[in-house]
Each structure stands twice: as structure tokens, then as C-alpha cells.
Design a protein around this motif. Sequence first.
Motif, short mmCIF file in Angstrom:
data_model
loop_
_atom_site.label_atom_id
_atom_site.label_comp_id
_atom_site.label_asym_id
_atom_site.label_seq_id
_atom_site.Cartn_x
_atom_site.Cartn_y
_atom_site.Cartn_z
N ILE A 1 0.84 -1.16 -0.06
CA ILE A 1 0.07 0.05 -0.06
C ILE A 1 0.72 1.32 -0.05
N SER B 1 -8.67 5.79 6.48
CA SER B 1 -7.20 5.25 6.46
C SER B 1 -7.47 3.88 5.75
N PRO B 2 -6.31 3.57 4.96
CA PRO B 2 -6.06 2.46 4.29
C PRO B 2 -6.45 1.27 5.41
N PHE C 1 -6.25 8.35 -0.24
CA PHE C 1 -6.15 7.28 0.72
C PHE C 1 -6.51 7.42 1.94
#
Length: 273
Positions: A3, A60-61, A95
Motif C-alpha cells: 500500500i 485510512s487504508p 487514501f
Amino acid sequence: MTILDKIIAQKRLEIAAAKSEKKQSALEKEPFFLRKTNSLVSALQHTEIPGIIAEFKRQSPSKGIINDQVTAEFVTAGYKEAGAKALSVLTDSMFFGGSFDDFQRARAANPEIPMLRKDFMVDPYQLFEAKALGADVILLIAACLSPTEVQSLAQTAHQLGLEVLLEVHNLEELNQSLCDSIDMVGVNNRNLKTFTTSLDTSLELIEHIPEKFVKISESGLQDPITIFQLFQQGYKGFLIGETFMKTADPAAALRTLQDQLHTIANPLNTPIV
Ligand SMILES: O=C(O)c1ccccc1NCC(=O)[C@H](O)[C@H](O)COP(=O)(O)O
């Protein structure tokens, strides 16, 4: 591709687009460019209780949407009122759901408090952007940068009057990236490859960080007793996002934590001067 690789690849595309839209020389003409920095180092150096750096983080991711019901100006003004030593505002949109607009609204609502532009800095152009936005501090993530890049970006940040927080997650990153051009070391408890958080990361790395750097523990923090233990180990600052943002009233969550920290620091409730 991790990521982090994806974030950095996207960041480079965004920077290229931003550069073609606005030249660095134009950023230097923005009103905030000559503004004096609110120092995070000074705010944390002599703090009597753990200094909270309260983060405005919509998503958030690792967690997806955290809170999309609140505004940056409302939350950050509440954070300041509740006793935050500094603010962190995400400017990554893809993201983290953040924006320059969030940062500017938070800055306008809180002119006097140190503010971290939370983003993935890989190009000096972003430091000029940060200064133009009214940031006081920028983050350099060792996992995304070579030691030479850390040094060079940190030097440019200093020339612009910005303070530099170097983020590391393990001893290798710390040993490779630590240099005299940074002001603070942040230990990220979150592994950015697996997203797991462990406060042991902060406990293990503290003894390897030279005395002269202000130390900040980042991510996965919520328990006041643990935060106080890390403070006693030498961490002055604590970067906290999700714990506050996942509630309907993030500033109220910070206020509760501040009260708990004050009680732990001073159980007999004698005034702290
Ligand atoms: O938070 C994530 O999922 C994340 C994923 C990939 C890169 C960075 C990420 N977080 C950035 C941060 O540093 C945190 O927002 C900050 O330390 C606050 O953490 P938390 O209190 O756990 O929200």
C-alpha cells in the motif's frame, strides 16, 4: 506492490500535476509563506504531562472510513480547547480522505498552535506547499525515502522555517535515516506493510534514539496508563488519530484522555505550575 508503494506512486503523479498547475515561485508568494513557525519542539520539550498531537483523520487504508460527519475546523478547534499540544491534519485525499482545504480551515481556526502537515513527502515541492498552507512541521517517513533524501528534504524544510519529524518503525530505519537535520523522531507503532500496531515498537526503540531529539510515539494509542508509561520512558509527544476520530465528538474524547492523564500525573490534584 505494498500500500505504501501505491501511495507513493500516486503521490508522484499528484506532485507532477501540481507542479504544472502552480510553480514553486508562485507558492512562495502565498500569504502564509513568511509566517513565523509555531514550534512543536518547544511545545513538547518541557511538557509536564504527555503532549497530545491530535489528528484529523477521516479515513485510512487500514480502517476505511473512520468519520465523515465532522469538519476540520470544528474538530481541530475542539482539540485545541481540550488541551492538544499540536494538531496533525492529513492532506492526502486518495487514501486518507484529507485535503488542502481541511488543512487551511484548521489553520484558520487555530492560528497559534503547531500544525503538522500529515502527508507522504517525497519531493521538495511539497515542502513549499506545506509552508504556503501554513504548516509548522512536516513528516519524513524513513520507509519511503533514502537516507540522502531524508537529509536533503530536512535541510530544505529548515531553510523554509519548517520543523522536521522523522518517522521510523524499526532499528534499521532509525540507524540509516537519523541525521542532524531532523528535529524530532517519531516511532510509528503501526507496521505500514501489515497494518498491525504494537506499542512494543515504541518501547524497544526508545533506548536507541539519541537524547537530543524530541521523541514522539505514533499510532494505535488509546490507553492513558500506557501513554503515561511511554512518557516516563522518554516520549514527550503522542500522535493520536483514530481513537478520537472514531467517536461522534473527537474533541470530547481528547478531553477525557487529558483528564485521565492529569489524574495519573497528579493523583492528589495539586495544581501543576
Ligand atoms: O493509518 C493507516 O492505516 C496508515 C496506513 C498507511 C500509511 C500510514 C497510515 N497512517 C498514518 C499515521 O501515521 C497515523 O494516521 C497516525 O500515526 C495516527 O495513528 P492512529 O492513532 O492509529 O490513527
